[in-house]
Design a protein around this motif. Structure first.
Motif, PDB file in Angstrom:
ATOM      1  N   GLN A  32       0.825  -1.202   0.000  1.00 17.88           N
ATOM      2  CA  GLN A  32       0.000   0.000   0.000  1.00 17.88           C
ATOM      3  C   GLN A  32       0.871   1.270   0.000  1.00 17.88           C
ATOM      4  N   GLY A  49       2.654   1.920   2.938  1.00 21.74           N
ATOM      5  CA  GLY A  49       2.606   2.228   4.366  1.00 21.74           C
ATOM      6  C   GLY A  49       3.327   1.135   5.136  1.00 21.74           C
ATOM      7  N   ASN A  67       1.101   3.805   7.476  1.00 21.33           N
ATOM      8  CA  ASN A  67       1.215   5.233   7.731  1.00 21.33           C
ATOM      9  C   ASN A  67      -0.107   5.675   8.334  1.00 21.33           C
ATOM     10  N   LYS A  76      -2.155   7.841   6.256  1.00 21.18           N
ATOM     11  CA  LYS A  76      -2.412   7.318   4.910  1.00 21.18           C
ATOM     12  C   LYS A  76      -1.697   8.155   3.843  1.00 21.18           C
ATOM     13  N   TRP A 130       0.744   7.670   1.550  1.00 20.12           N
ATOM     14  CA  TRP A 130       1.441   6.554   0.916  1.00 20.12           C
ATOM     15  C   TRP A 130       2.667   7.021   0.134  1.00 20.12           C
TER      16      TRP A 130
END
Length: 475
Positions: free
Chosen positions: A370, A372, A374, A377, A379
């Motif tokens: 993805q 992450g 994170n 988010k 990315w």
């Protein structure tokens, strides 16, 4: 005219055709119109190192891999068979590439930091660093950066944005000293600090804290520098730590006079102002203003992208965008076109080296499919992508580009001069402490090229593939 002797070279190439640090033969007796002449007596900066960053996200992912794959990734970065990373970074307290918000000083009004603890790092970052240390024959340096002080020390009481309240200046300086001591107790020496990651902003995004150039310099001059000195810590302090387009104003404040510059050992920079522009004038200005100080690129990544899984071709194509594709002001949009990730790395590292930068640090070493984990988010791409559920590891072409520099240009190397007759080939060169010369050549174009490289009275010819990067080692 007397014919030049054959120059003995080991050449390694990574290309869009699929080669990954593969050895390339010299072209014996062939001449070329493209000429690169090395000038070893023309010396520039001393290289501090190249590498990537220990984040909670990367360490957390490694913890989920099998022992064999975890070991393979760390060997690839730090072992003798791998990239031999020599300069790294980590975060103090949490950052966007953490699993949650946390601080080593969570107890409010704990002015002497009696409750200070790095326990948050014990499951992930610390084991990752220690395993890397055990693999690294030459060792590596670590730069630590805070994204924010704990919210209780800030005017907005939030993880994001806001400023450090003046009454906590001394406590926040003590925080750095406590961190050094806590990591030393774990057997980990911290080589340097940046005062604050990206002090200009990220208001509503992830952990951040604002300083302007004068505020940061005042904090270093009157609080952080004296505290570390009083506690007997020998550690590098680097200011700024954000994009190059604002470098001049920060340099002017940091190095205004002897008092302001006393505790600064250098300046940290990031690359996110553009996908392709190196800002050579800003880098030259920074060096000329403080020629005896470090100039280190402390963070770079292909941001605002979900990594492409096991498709090497994508990393060589103009398909990636960055934050600026959507969010840059209209006047700056031209700095953020679609741009090939490999070109971005190769062009920037070569451009930085040729403009006095002495260290270059990538961001996350490992991310998932993805981009992450994170918590915000946000990315991004990393040189190594893993599918932790399937225990699968993908070394992207970016990993090999980083290795072309980190493995072959070693700490203590001197960048040296050269003449290059073809402006389409990007070139940089260094003389290693063992006397060997390392030359990196990047051909971003669609056609293969042949060039000759000469050193003193010796010469060799090499063919470089289209869309390829080579490192040439001259013993």
């Amino acid at each position: 005219m007397e014919e030049k002797k054959e120059l003995r070279i080991q050449a390694y190439e990574t290309s869009s055709n699929g080669s990954q640090l593969e050895e390339v033969e010299t072209l014996s007796g062939q001449q070329s119109d493209i000429r690169i002449q090395l000038l070893p007596d023309e010396e520039y900066q001393t290289i501090t190192g190249f590498g990537g960053s220990f984040t909670e996200s990367s360490a957390h992912l490694l913890n989920q891999l099998s022992k064999a794959n975890r070991a393979a990734v760390l060997e690839a970065y730090f072992g003798e068979s791998g990239a031999k990373y020599s300069l790294t970074r980590t975060h103090m307290n949490s950052c966007d590439f953490s699993l949650s918000n946390y601080s080593y000083a969570p107890v409010e009004n704990d002015l002497q930091l009696e409750h200070f603890s790095i326990d948050e790092d014990r499951d992930d970052i610390i084991p990752m660093i220690k395993e890397a240390m055990a693999l690294s024959k030459d060792g590596f340096r670590i730069v630590s950066s805070p994204w924010t002080a704990p919210p209780w020390m800030k005017d907005n009481k939030d993880w994001r944005g806001g400023k450090l309240l003046p009454e906590y200046n001394d406590t926040w300086a003590l925080f750095f000293s406590k961190y050094l001591e806590a990591y030393k107790a774990e057997g980990i020496d911290i080589w340097g600090f940046t005062v604050e990651n990206e002090p200009l902003g990220n208001d509503n995004n992830w952990e951040s804290m604002h300083f302007d150039a004068e505020e940061m310099t005042s904090f270093v001059q009157n609080h952080l520098g004296p505290r570390l000195e009083a506690d007997g810590h020998e550690v590098k302090i680097m200011g700024y730590d954000q994009n190059r387009e604002h470098l001049k104003e920060w340099i002017d404040a940091m190095y205004k006079d002897e008092a302001s510059s006393k505790y600064y050992d250098g300046t940290a920079i990031h690359w996110y102002a553009s996908t392709f522009e190196v800002f050579p004038e800003a880098l030259q200005y920074a060096h000329n203003k403080a020629p005896d100080k470090h100039l280190i690129q402390t963070e770079a990544c292909v941001d605002a992208e979900v990594p492409i899984w096991k498709d090497d071709a994508w990393y060589w194509k103009k398909e990636a965008t960055d934050w600026g594709w959507d969010w840059a002001p209209e006047k700056d949009k031209h700095l953020h076109p679609k741009y090939a990730p490999v070109n971005r790395y190769a062009r920037d590292i070569i451009g930085c080296m040729n403009n006095w930068v002495d260290g270059w640090i990538d961001w996350n070493m490992v991310l998932d499919r993805q981009g992450g984990p994170n918590w915000f988010k946000n990315w991004c791409v990393a040189p190594v992508i893993v599918d932790q559920d399937k225990d699968d590891v993908y070394f992207t072409p970016i990993y090999y580009v980083m290795t072309h520099f980190s493995k072959y240009i070693r700490p203590g190397a001197k960048r040296i001069g050269f003449k290059n007759s073809d402006p389409e080939l990007l070139v940089t060169a260094a003389k290693n402490p063992d006397g060997s010369k390392a030359v990196v050549v990047f051909n971003p174009g669609p056609e293969e090229k042949q060039f000759s490289i000469s050193l003193n009275e010796e010469e060799a010819s090499i063919r470089i593939d289209a869309q390829a990067i080579q490192t040439l080692i001259i013993e």
